[in-house]
Design a protein around this motif. Structure first.
Motif, short mmCIF file in Angstrom:
data_model
loop_
_atom_site.label_atom_id
_atom_site.label_comp_id
_atom_site.label_asym_id
_atom_site.label_seq_id
_atom_site.Cartn_x
_atom_site.Cartn_y
_atom_site.Cartn_z
N ASP A 1 1.98 -9.90 2.30
CA ASP A 1 2.04 -9.38 0.93
C ASP A 1 3.47 -8.95 0.58
O ASP A 1 3.97 -7.95 1.09
N ILE A 2 4.10 -9.70 -0.31
CA ILE A 2 5.48 -9.39 -0.70
C ILE A 2 5.55 -8.05 -1.42
O ILE A 2 6.48 -7.25 -1.23
N PRO B 1 14.49 -4.15 1.43
CA PRO B 1 13.69 -5.17 0.76
C PRO B 1 14.36 -5.85 -0.42
O PRO B 1 14.26 -7.07 -0.57
N ARG B 2 15.08 -5.11 -1.27
CA ARG B 2 15.66 -5.76 -2.44
C ARG B 2 16.83 -6.68 -2.08
O ARG B 2 17.16 -7.59 -2.84
N ALA B 3 17.41 -6.45 -0.91
CA ALA B 3 18.47 -7.35 -0.45
C ALA B 3 17.90 -8.56 0.28
O ALA B 3 18.51 -9.64 0.28
N VAL B 4 16.73 -8.39 0.89
CA VAL B 4 16.16 -9.43 1.75
C VAL B 4 15.16 -10.32 1.03
O VAL B 4 15.11 -11.53 1.25
N MET C 1 7.81 -4.72 -0.33
CA MET C 1 8.81 -4.12 -1.19
C MET C 1 8.89 -2.61 -1.04
O MET C 1 9.91 -2.00 -1.36
N HIS C 2 7.83 -1.99 -0.52
CA HIS C 2 7.80 -0.54 -0.39
C HIS C 2 8.29 -0.06 0.97
O HIS C 2 8.35 1.15 1.22
N ALA C 3 8.63 -0.99 1.87
CA ALA C 3 9.11 -0.61 3.19
C ALA C 3 10.60 -0.26 3.13
O ALA C 3 11.32 -0.63 2.19
N SER D 1 9.90 2.87 7.79
CA SER D 1 8.92 1.79 7.87
C SER D 1 9.63 0.44 7.91
O SER D 1 10.66 0.23 7.27
N LEU D 2 9.02 -0.47 8.66
CA LEU D 2 9.51 -1.84 8.80
C LEU D 2 8.36 -2.78 8.50
O LEU D 2 7.28 -2.67 9.09
N ALA D 3 8.58 -3.72 7.58
CA ALA D 3 7.58 -4.74 7.27
C ALA D 3 8.02 -6.07 7.88
O ALA D 3 9.14 -6.52 7.65
N LEU D 4 7.13 -6.68 8.67
CA LEU D 4 7.36 -8.02 9.20
C LEU D 4 6.65 -9.00 8.27
O LEU D 4 5.44 -8.90 8.06
#
Length: 261
Positions: free
Chosen positions: A195-196, A218-221, A200-202, A31-34
């Motif tokens: 939604d942050i 996510p935790r790095a970005v 976080m789940h992506a 999954s990718l979150a924009l």
């Protein structure tokens, strides 16, 4: 084969780039979150991935082909749904449209098609309103119908623009469960969101602000610095989460095209 590959990609309108230098590779089942504000380029990128807009440059491959080449393998949920609120269509008829790719509007649905339609209705818990006119439904009910339409495609790539918009808590739970099922069967999922917590789940996050702010896990970005750069918001860590604290600045006007993000 990657579900999605962008290398030095540029997206925009009429050959005029809005966001450039996009480098992302997404494997099947990931999954990718924009993430970004309205006008940051999220919707423009999504519309490019499904072939509604031509890339402005670089390499863009969707399931190993050019965008739009395999519509039957891509499920798309945009922000705007003109027909459903105007035409006298029932919910089940809109969900059936998810099976039309590759068949044409006059193509006959098979038993498998009908089973997938009813499965999608059940997954979004809208079987009880399946025969109601879409224009008579509430906003949240309509959103569930359009999500079900995308799920009925049984796609290899789902491209979703703010899918949780208008959903109540139970609806969001159904959406989360449905997307997890899609990923487990090997479908990749690309979602635009503000939604942050959702991001976080992506597996990967792409932060956009009319440019690529950051891309990666996510935790790095999703750090205070990158979110400040993306949203113009001061962010404070709180018990392992992130909370918006204050507005510092904005990012100007929206996309120069018909979509909002």
């Amino acid at each position: 084969m990657s579900a999605l590959l962008l290398a030095g990609a540029a997206v925009g309108y009429g050959g005029r780039p809005l966001v450039e230098h996009i480098d992302v590779e997404l494997p099947p089942g990931a999954s990718l979150a924009l993430v970004g504000t309205n006008g940051s380029g999220k919707s423009t990128l999504l519309r490019t991935l499904v072939g509604l807009l031509a890339p402005c440059g670089g390499v863009v491959r969707v399931l190993g082909a050019r965008p739009g080449a395999t519509p039957e393998r891509v499920g798309y949920l945009g922000q705007f749904h003109a027909g459903g609120s105007v035409l006298p269509l029932r919910a089940i008829e809109l969900v059936r449209m998810g099976r039309f790719a590759g068949k044409g509007l006059l193509g006959r649905l098979t038993a498998e098609d009908r089973a997938l339609v009813h499965e999608a209705l059940a997954r979004m818990d809208i079987e009880s309103i399946a025969h109601e006119p879409v224009r008579d439904l509430s906003g949240g009910q309509r959103q569930r119908v359009y999500i079900a339409q995308a799920l009925a495609r049984r796609a290899d790539l789902l491209v979703l623009d703010e899918p949780a918009a208008g959903l109540d808590a139970p609806g969001r739970g159904l959406l989360d469960d449905a997307l997890e099922v899609e990923r487990r069967r090997g479908a990749a999922v690309v979602t635009a969101t503000h939604d942050i917590g959702e991001a976080m789940h992506a597996d990967l996050v792409l932060l956009l602000a009319r440019r690529v702010v950051a891309v990666g896990p996510p935790r790095a970005v999703l750090t205070r610095e990158t979110l400040l750069d993306t949203f113009g918001l001061a962010i404070q860590a709180l018990e392992g989460g992130l909370m918006v604290m204050d507005t510092a600045h904005g990012h100007g006007e929206g996309d120069p095209g018909p979509d909002a993000g």
